[in-house]
Design a protein around this motif. Structure first.
Motif, PDB file in Angstrom:
ATOM      1  N   GLU A 196      -1.866  10.178   9.133  1.00 57.17           N
ATOM      2  CA  GLU A 196      -2.855   9.896   8.075  1.00 57.17           C
ATOM      3  C   GLU A 196      -2.905   8.397   7.832  1.00 57.17           C
ATOM      4  O   GLU A 196      -2.016   7.872   7.160  1.00 57.17           O
ATOM      5  CB  GLU A 196      -2.487  10.645   6.792  1.00 57.17           C
ATOM      6  N   ARG A 218      -0.434   2.796   7.726  1.00 55.65           N
ATOM      7  CA  ARG A 218      -0.762   4.188   7.990  1.00 55.65           C
ATOM      8  C   ARG A 218       0.497   5.021   7.787  1.00 55.65           C
ATOM      9  O   ARG A 218       1.603   4.477   7.665  1.00 55.65           O
ATOM     10  CB  ARG A 218      -1.350   4.393   9.390  1.00 55.65           C
ATOM     11  N   SER A 219       0.332   6.331   7.698  1.00 57.17           N
ATOM     12  CA  SER A 219       1.482   7.176   7.402  1.00 57.17           C
ATOM     13  C   SER A 219       1.532   8.361   8.357  1.00 57.17           C
ATOM     14  O   SER A 219       0.532   8.726   8.988  1.00 57.17           O
ATOM     15  CB  SER A 219       1.433   7.668   5.952  1.00 57.17           C
ATOM     16  N   ARG A 230       2.814  12.370   8.113  1.00 56.04           N
ATOM     17  CA  ARG A 230       3.340  13.491   7.335  1.00 56.04           C
ATOM     18  C   ARG A 230       4.127  14.400   8.267  1.00 56.04           C
ATOM     19  O   ARG A 230       3.605  14.888   9.264  1.00 56.04           O
ATOM     20  CB  ARG A 230       2.207  14.280   6.693  1.00 56.04           C
ATOM     21  N   GLU A 286      -7.446   2.201   3.251  1.00 62.41           N
ATOM     22  CA  GLU A 286      -6.286   3.035   3.606  1.00 62.41           C
ATOM     23  C   GLU A 286      -6.502   4.514   3.287  1.00 62.41           C
ATOM     24  O   GLU A 286      -6.074   5.383   4.040  1.00 62.41           O
ATOM     25  CB  GLU A 286      -5.024   2.526   2.911  1.00 62.41           C
ATOM     26  N   GLY A 287      -7.048   4.815   2.136  1.00 61.73           N
ATOM     27  CA  GLY A 287      -7.357   6.208   1.833  1.00 61.73           C
ATOM     28  C   GLY A 287      -6.219   7.030   1.281  1.00 61.73           C
ATOM     29  O   GLY A 287      -6.326   8.260   1.202  1.00 61.73           O
ATOM     30  N   TYR A 288      -5.097   6.434   0.906  1.00 56.02           N
ATOM     31  CA  TYR A 288      -4.021   7.181   0.267  1.00 56.02           C
ATOM     32  C   TYR A 288      -3.239   6.270  -0.667  1.00 56.02           C
ATOM     33  O   TYR A 288      -3.329   5.036  -0.577  1.00 56.02           O
ATOM     34  CB  TYR A 288      -3.074   7.827   1.285  1.00 56.02           C
ATOM     35  N   ASP A 289      -2.481   6.884  -1.560  1.00 57.86           N
ATOM     36  CA  ASP A 289      -1.648   6.165  -2.513  1.00 57.86           C
ATOM     37  C   ASP A 289      -0.327   5.787  -1.839  1.00 57.86           C
ATOM     38  O   ASP A 289       0.376   6.662  -1.328  1.00 57.86           O
ATOM     39  CB  ASP A 289      -1.393   7.075  -3.722  1.00 57.86           C
ATOM     40  N   ARG A 290       0.028   4.508  -1.841  1.00 57.42           N
ATOM     41  CA  ARG A 290       1.277   4.076  -1.209  1.00 57.42           C
ATOM     42  C   ARG A 290       2.517   4.537  -1.966  1.00 57.42           C
ATOM     43  O   ARG A 290       3.605   4.571  -1.390  1.00 57.42           O
ATOM     44  CB  ARG A 290       1.304   2.550  -1.092  1.00 57.42           C
ATOM     45  N   ARG A 313       7.314  11.904   4.401  1.00 60.52           N
ATOM     46  CA  ARG A 313       6.145  11.068   4.660  1.00 60.52           C
ATOM     47  C   ARG A 313       6.634   9.677   4.992  1.00 60.52           C
ATOM     48  O   ARG A 313       7.299   9.033   4.184  1.00 60.52           O
ATOM     49  CB  ARG A 313       5.199  11.037   3.466  1.00 60.52           C
ATOM     50  N   TYR A 322       5.917   5.643   6.494  1.00 59.55           N
ATOM     51  CA  TYR A 322       4.906   4.606   6.338  1.00 59.55           C
ATOM     52  C   TYR A 322       5.226   3.428   7.266  1.00 59.55           C
ATOM     53  O   TYR A 322       6.387   3.098   7.505  1.00 59.55           O
ATOM     54  CB  TYR A 322       4.874   4.077   4.905  1.00 59.55           C
TER      55      TYR A 322
END
Length: 401
Positions: A117, A148-149, A151, A319-323, A356, A358
């Protein structure tokens, strides 16, 4: 960041740990939490909130530990441990996290599912869009750090202690474990960072920012060539200077002496080469807490960009997500204002069977989207290797019989 009641973090059986060659700190249990800015009239700086906490809690170790989130507007997670162990080097870590006894049948290897993600192609596209934004801005936007991450889901609970022991085996990093607030069971932030945000001991303040990276190679000649190429890279040197200049500029008003006596040098972890510059200063006011210095510097251009506010907006858009706590800071501060805070990179949030991970890369004019994507893959390597898998979830080649 998840909005939960801080006392829920006591559900985790894992202690706080910060493990380095200089010193190891292990904190067990929790006597109380440092108030957030929302809980104090006028908010207060991080250092002021720590002082208020100590004034109201005279018992227990005179030290608080925890993590700062990437988002400065989100609440910090700082608490006073009930029991504290400290030692030069890594001695108390081995006592607190002993390997399991070799009895009984070995635990079967975990099976993993991995979801990227964003995906690697989507990450490359985000890098390209960041480069377009920088080109359109002239010099109004000079650097953006995009992450990016991954999962991960395992078929059995993840052994957080084993993961921390594996990460701490690299003596060139500071390994850490922070029990986090959670209403859904134990959750911890675990990682192995090579980067010191800021430390204070008496009137001496230090920082060791890293920016500009290259994957290490197994063959010695190729490994040395990678290091030499990094030292000679104009793109990486420019990326690094953005970080060092920002930290020097922010620390300068608080110091009577400040400099980088050794200049920029090459530094290494087990998996990566980095450009690093050790900064040393002497504080103008001895009452300046390391907590306030951490709040001042964070997030540096090493994890956000320059200018900070404009880079942060681009990151939020792309980015589209919470760090969460990734790219934040982990560390400690005592009642005298001394302490050390490390940048929370090469890390993962672990909860039960879920993790998750990062990784990020600094984007400056001249960056290549494919190369930046490869850099994030290289930075995932430390945690993936500790888990025994590759980026697809398959067992790493060296672990296959």
């Amino acid at each position: 960041m998840r909005e939960v009641d801080a006392p829920a973090s006591s559900a985790s059986d894992m202690p706080f740990a910060l493990v380095s060659n200089a010193e190891t700190i292990v904190g067990k249990g929790c006597l109380g939490f440092v108030p957030s800015g929302r809980e104090m009239p006028g908010g207060g700086t991080l250092g002021e909130r720590v002082n208020v906490y100590f004034a109201g809690h005279p018992a227990g170790p005179r030290l608080v530990v925890g993590a700062l989130p990437y988002d400065k507007a989100a609440p910090a997670h700082l608490f006073q441990p009930a029991e504290l162990s400290r030692s030069p080097g890594r001695a108390c870590f081995a006592a607190a996290f002993p390997p399991p006894a070799l009895v009984g049948a070995p635990r079967p290897a975990l099976r993993w599912q991995v979801m990227a993600e964003p995906t690697l192609p989507a990450y490359r596209e985000a890098v390209a869009r960041a480069l377009e934004t920088m080109a359109e801005s002239g010099e109004a936007l000079r650097k953006v750090v995009l992450s990016r991450s991954l999962r991960l889901a395992a078929d059995q609970p993840i052994d957080a202690s084993a993961l921390l022991r594996a990460l701490a085996a690299d003596e060139r990093v500071a390994a850490f474990c922070v029990p986090l607030a959670s209403s859904e069971g134990p959750r911890v932030l675990i990682g192995a960072t090579p980067e010191l945000l800021v430390a204070r001991q008496g009137e001496v303040v230090t920082s060791h920012p890293l920016a500009g990276s290259a994957r290490r190679a197994r063959e010695p000649r190729a490994d040395r060539a990678a290091a030499d190429a990094l030292l000679g890279s104009d793109k990486d040197q420019r990326e690094h200077r953005e970080v060092v200049t920002a930290i020097l500029d922010q620390l300068a008003p608080h110091c009577v002496e400040l400099g980088a006596p050794k200049g920029t040098e090459i530094t290494a972890t087990a998996s990566m080469w980095h450009l690093g510059t050790r900064i040393v200063g002497r504080l103008r006011r001895p009452e300046t807490s390391v907590a306030d210095l951490a709040g001042l510097l964070h997030p540096t251009p090493a994890v956000c960009g320059t200018p900070r506010e404009r880079a942060a907006r681009v990151i939020e858009d792309l980015e589209g997500y919470d760090r969460g706590f990734y790219a934040g800071a982990v560390g400690w501060v005592d009642a005298a204002g001394d302490g050390a805070w490390h940048v929370a990179i090469r890390c993962a949030e672990v909860a039960g069977r879920q993790a998750r991970l990062y990784a990020g890369a600094g984007i400056v004019p001249g960056s290549d989207p494919v190369a930046e994507g490869e850099e994030t893959s290289a930075k995932f390597a430390a945690l993936l290797h500790a888990l025994g898998i590759d980026e697809t979830g398959r067992r790493a080649a060296e672990d296959v019989a």
